[in-house]
Design a protein around this motif. Structure first.
Motif, PDB file in Angstrom:
ATOM      1  N   LEU A  43     -14.229  23.467 -30.426  1.00  0.00           N
ATOM      2  CA  LEU A  43     -14.301  22.679 -29.194  1.00  0.00           C
ATOM      3  C   LEU A  43     -14.103  21.191 -29.472  1.00  0.00           C
ATOM      4  CD1 LEU A  43     -17.274  24.402 -27.339  1.00  0.00           C
ATOM      5  CD2 LEU A  43     -14.867  24.428 -26.664  1.00  0.00           C
ATOM      6  N   VAL A  44     -14.696  20.702 -30.550  1.00  0.00           N
ATOM      7  CA  VAL A  44     -14.539  19.294 -30.905  1.00  0.00           C
ATOM      8  C   VAL A  44     -13.076  18.989 -31.187  1.00  0.00           C
ATOM      9  CG1 VAL A  44     -15.082  17.555 -32.649  1.00  0.00           C
ATOM     10  CG2 VAL A  44     -16.883  19.021 -31.766  1.00  0.00           C
ATOM     11  N   GLU A  45     -12.429  19.849 -31.953  1.00  0.00           N
ATOM     12  CA  GLU A  45     -11.015  19.639 -32.274  1.00  0.00           C
ATOM     13  C   GLU A  45     -10.154  19.711 -31.015  1.00  0.00           C
ATOM     14  OE1 GLU A  45      -9.450  18.623 -35.006  1.00  0.00           O
ATOM     15  OE2 GLU A  45     -11.387  18.447 -35.990  1.00  0.00           O
ATOM     16  N   GLN A  46     -10.489  20.629 -30.105  1.00  0.00           N
ATOM     17  CA  GLN A  46      -9.735  20.728 -28.850  1.00  0.00           C
ATOM     18  C   GLN A  46      -9.941  19.477 -28.008  1.00  0.00           C
ATOM     19  OE1 GLN A  46      -7.498  23.281 -28.096  1.00  0.00           O
ATOM     20  NE2 GLN A  46      -6.901  21.730 -26.604  1.00  0.00           N
ATOM     21  N   CYS A  47     -11.151  18.948 -27.994  1.00  0.00           N
ATOM     22  CA  CYS A  47     -11.411  17.699 -27.272  1.00  0.00           C
ATOM     23  C   CYS A  47     -10.543  16.577 -27.826  1.00  0.00           C
ATOM     24  CB  CYS A  47     -12.881  17.316 -27.377  1.00  0.00           C
ATOM     25  SG  CYS A  47     -13.975  18.257 -26.307  1.00  0.00           S
ATOM     26  N   LYS A  48     -10.466  16.488 -29.140  1.00  0.00           N
ATOM     27  CA  LYS A  48      -9.655  15.432 -29.758  1.00  0.00           C
ATOM     28  C   LYS A  48      -8.192  15.586 -29.367  1.00  0.00           C
ATOM     29  CE  LYS A  48      -8.385  15.512 -34.101  1.00  0.00           C
ATOM     30  NZ  LYS A  48      -8.340  15.464 -35.570  1.00  0.00           N
ATOM     31  N   GLU A  63      -3.700  13.663 -25.961  1.00  0.00           N
ATOM     32  CA  GLU A  63      -2.611  14.021 -25.050  1.00  0.00           C
ATOM     33  C   GLU A  63      -2.763  13.310 -23.703  1.00  0.00           C
ATOM     34  OE1 GLU A  63      -1.439  18.008 -22.658  1.00  0.00           O
ATOM     35  OE2 GLU A  63      -1.633  18.244 -24.829  1.00  0.00           O
ATOM     36  N   ILE A  64      -3.962  13.308 -23.180  1.00  0.00           N
ATOM     37  CA  ILE A  64      -4.226  12.661 -21.892  1.00  0.00           C
ATOM     38  C   ILE A  64      -3.971  11.160 -21.986  1.00  0.00           C
ATOM     39  CG2 ILE A  64      -6.043  12.062 -20.240  1.00  0.00           C
ATOM     40  CD1 ILE A  64      -7.250  14.900 -20.943  1.00  0.00           C
ATOM     41  N   MET A  65      -4.480  10.540 -23.037  1.00  0.00           N
ATOM     42  CA  MET A  65      -4.288   9.096 -23.190  1.00  0.00           C
ATOM     43  C   MET A  65      -2.808   8.751 -23.345  1.00  0.00           C
ATOM     44  SD  MET A  65      -7.117   7.716 -22.614  1.00  0.00           S
ATOM     45  CE  MET A  65      -6.763   6.016 -23.056  1.00  0.00           C
ATOM     46  N   SER A  66      -2.065   9.586 -24.016  1.00  0.00           N
ATOM     47  CA  SER A  66      -0.628   9.360 -24.163  1.00  0.00           C
ATOM     48  C   SER A  66       0.060   9.411 -22.801  1.00  0.00           C
ATOM     49  CB  SER A  66      -0.036  10.408 -25.100  1.00  0.00           C
ATOM     50  OG  SER A  66       1.349  10.255 -25.194  1.00  0.00           O
ATOM     51  N   GLU A 109     -14.051   4.162 -28.905  1.00  0.00           N
ATOM     52  CA  GLU A 109     -15.296   4.784 -28.456  1.00  0.00           C
ATOM     53  C   GLU A 109     -15.226   6.303 -28.583  1.00  0.00           C
ATOM     54  OE1 GLU A 109     -16.115   3.360 -24.496  1.00  0.00           O
ATOM     55  OE2 GLU A 109     -16.235   1.283 -25.193  1.00  0.00           O
ATOM     56  N   PHE A 110     -14.100   6.885 -28.186  1.00  0.00           N
ATOM     57  CA  PHE A 110     -13.964   8.336 -28.268  1.00  0.00           C
ATOM     58  C   PHE A 110     -14.055   8.795 -29.712  1.00  0.00           C
ATOM     59  CE2 PHE A 110     -11.597  12.184 -29.063  1.00  0.00           C
ATOM     60  CZ  PHE A 110     -12.196  13.055 -28.173  1.00  0.00           C
ATOM     61  N   PHE A 111     -13.323   8.150 -30.594  1.00  0.00           N
ATOM     62  CA  PHE A 111     -13.293   8.613 -31.974  1.00  0.00           C
ATOM     63  C   PHE A 111     -14.592   8.318 -32.714  1.00  0.00           C
ATOM     64  CE2 PHE A 111      -8.812   8.899 -30.888  1.00  0.00           C
ATOM     65  CZ  PHE A 111      -8.625  10.236 -31.223  1.00  0.00           C
ATOM     66  N   THR A 112     -15.350   7.323 -32.284  1.00  0.00           N
ATOM     67  CA  THR A 112     -16.684   7.113 -32.821  1.00  0.00           C
ATOM     68  C   THR A 112     -17.574   8.289 -32.434  1.00  0.00           C
ATOM     69  OG1 THR A 112     -16.488   4.717 -32.797  1.00  0.00           O
ATOM     70  CG2 THR A 112     -18.728   5.615 -32.756  1.00  0.00           C
ATOM     71  N   ARG A 113     -17.481   8.682 -31.177  1.00  0.00           N
ATOM     72  CA  ARG A 113     -18.246   9.840 -30.703  1.00  0.00           C
ATOM     73  C   ARG A 113     -17.810  11.107 -31.425  1.00  0.00           C
ATOM     74  NH1 ARG A 113     -18.461   9.919 -24.326  1.00  0.00           N
ATOM     75  NH2 ARG A 113     -20.274  11.185 -24.718  1.00  0.00           N
ATOM     76  N   PHE A 114     -16.506  11.259 -31.617  1.00  0.00           N
ATOM     77  CA  PHE A 114     -15.968  12.415 -32.321  1.00  0.00           C
ATOM     78  C   PHE A 114     -16.599  12.520 -33.710  1.00  0.00           C
ATOM     79  CE2 PHE A 114     -12.839  14.075 -35.341  1.00  0.00           C
ATOM     80  CZ  PHE A 114     -12.566  15.319 -34.792  1.00  0.00           C
ATOM     81  N   CYS A 115     -16.617  11.411 -34.433  1.00  0.00           N
ATOM     82  CA  CYS A 115     -17.178  11.407 -35.788  1.00  0.00           C
ATOM     83  C   CYS A 115     -18.672  11.706 -35.781  1.00  0.00           C
ATOM     84  CB  CYS A 115     -16.909  10.073 -36.475  1.00  0.00           C
ATOM     85  SG  CYS A 115     -15.168   9.825 -36.849  1.00  0.00           S
ATOM     86  N   LYS A 116     -19.373  11.195 -34.781  1.00  0.00           N
ATOM     87  CA  LYS A 116     -20.807  11.459 -34.680  1.00  0.00           C
ATOM     88  C   LYS A 116     -21.089  12.942 -34.436  1.00  0.00           C
ATOM     89  CE  LYS A 116     -22.411   6.958 -33.119  1.00  0.00           C
ATOM     90  NZ  LYS A 116     -23.010   6.190 -32.017  1.00  0.00           N
ATOM     91  N   VAL A 117     -20.177  13.615 -33.774  1.00  0.00           N
ATOM     92  CA  VAL A 117     -20.362  15.040 -33.509  1.00  0.00           C
ATOM     93  C   VAL A 117     -19.960  15.870 -34.716  1.00  0.00           C
ATOM     94  CG1 VAL A 117     -19.526  16.993 -32.130  1.00  0.00           C
ATOM     95  CG2 VAL A 117     -20.132  14.847 -31.012  1.00  0.00           C
ATOM     96  N   VAL A 118     -18.847  15.556 -35.327  1.00  0.00           N
ATOM     97  CA  VAL A 118     -18.334  16.376 -36.425  1.00  0.00           C
ATOM     98  C   VAL A 118     -19.204  16.266 -37.677  1.00  0.00           C
ATOM     99  CG1 VAL A 118     -16.407  16.658 -38.023  1.00  0.00           C
ATOM    100  CG2 VAL A 118     -15.966  16.382 -35.601  1.00  0.00           C
ATOM    101  N   LYS A 119     -19.644  15.086 -38.012  1.00  0.00           N
ATOM    102  CA  LYS A 119     -20.400  14.887 -39.254  1.00  0.00           C
ATOM    103  C   LYS A 119     -21.629  15.793 -39.344  1.00  0.00           C
ATOM    104  CE  LYS A 119     -22.689  11.459 -42.103  1.00  0.00           C
ATOM    105  NZ  LYS A 119     -23.158  10.093 -42.191  1.00  0.00           N
ATOM    106  N   PRO A 120     -22.520  15.801 -38.337  1.00  0.00           N
ATOM    107  CA  PRO A 120     -23.711  16.661 -38.466  1.00  0.00           C
ATOM    108  C   PRO A 120     -23.370  18.146 -38.491  1.00  0.00           C
ATOM    109  CG  PRO A 120     -24.004  15.072 -36.692  1.00  0.00           C
ATOM    110  CD  PRO A 120     -22.585  14.977 -37.163  1.00  0.00           C
ATOM    111  N   ILE A 121     -22.327  18.539 -37.821  1.00  0.00           N
ATOM    112  CA  ILE A 121     -21.964  19.952 -37.799  1.00  0.00           C
ATOM    113  C   ILE A 121     -21.476  20.397 -39.172  1.00  0.00           C
ATOM    114  CG2 ILE A 121     -20.318  21.622 -36.850  1.00  0.00           C
ATOM    115  CD1 ILE A 121     -20.520  20.192 -34.184  1.00  0.00           C
ATOM    116  N   LEU A 122     -20.749  19.535 -39.847  1.00  0.00           N
ATOM    117  CA  LEU A 122     -20.183  19.883 -41.145  1.00  0.00           C
ATOM    118  C   LEU A 122     -21.198  19.830 -42.279  1.00  0.00           C
ATOM    119  CD1 LEU A 122     -16.694  18.160 -40.933  1.00  0.00           C
ATOM    120  CD2 LEU A 122     -17.238  20.576 -40.676  1.00  0.00           C
ATOM    121  N   ILE A 123     -22.265  19.074 -42.081  1.00  0.00           N
ATOM    122  CA  ILE A 123     -23.252  18.919 -43.163  1.00  0.00           C
ATOM    123  C   ILE A 123     -24.150  20.131 -43.264  1.00  0.00           C
ATOM    124  CG2 ILE A 123     -25.250  17.565 -43.907  1.00  0.00           C
ATOM    125  CD1 ILE A 123     -23.804  15.098 -42.881  1.00  0.00           C
TER     126      ILE A 123
END
Length: 94
Positions: A44-49, A54-57, A80-94
Motif C-alpha cells: 500500500l505504501v508503494e502504491q501510494c508513492k 502520477e497525480i502530481m505529474s 512533505e509527502f516523501f517525508t511521510r513516506f519515509c516515516k511509514v516505511v522505516k518502522p515497517i522495515l525494521i
C-alpha cells in the motif's frame, strides 16, 4: 476543462494522503500481533508513492498557475509527502 481535471486530481491526491495517514497510524500503534499485515502495508505504501507521483505529474502538466508559485508549492508538497513516506516505511522495515 483544466479546472475540472485539477479538482479531480486534487481529490485523488487527498485520497492518497488519507491512505498515508492511515498507514502512519498503523505504524504508531504497531505491535507484533499485526506483523502479518506488514507485507500488505508495504504494498500500500508503494502504491501510494506511485499514485502520488502520477497525480502530481498530471497536476503539473495542467500548468494552471504561474510557474514559480506552482513549482514552489509542488516542491513543498513533494517534500512533505516523501517525508511521510519515509516515516511509514522505516518502522515497517525494521
Amino acid at each position: 476543462m483544466a479546472e475540472k481535471k485539477l479538482a479531480s486530481y486534487t481529490r485523488k491526491r487527498q485520497s492518497v494522503l488519507n491512505m498515508m495517514k492511515a498507514l502512519e497510524a498503523f505504524c504508531e500503534t504497531f505491535d507484533a500481533s499485526a506483523s502479518d499485515e506488514v507485507p500488505i502495508r508495504l504494498e500500500l505504501v508503494e502504491q501510494c508513492k506511485t499514485d502520488y507521483k502520477e497525480i502530481m505529474s498530471k497536476i503539473e502538466d495542467l500548468d494552471l498557475e504561474p510557474k514559480g508559485e506552482s513549482m514552489d508549492k509542488g516542491l513543498q508538497e513533494d517534500a512533505e509527502f516523501f517525508t511521510r513516506f519515509c516515516k511509514v516505511v522505516k518502522p515497517i522495515l525494521i
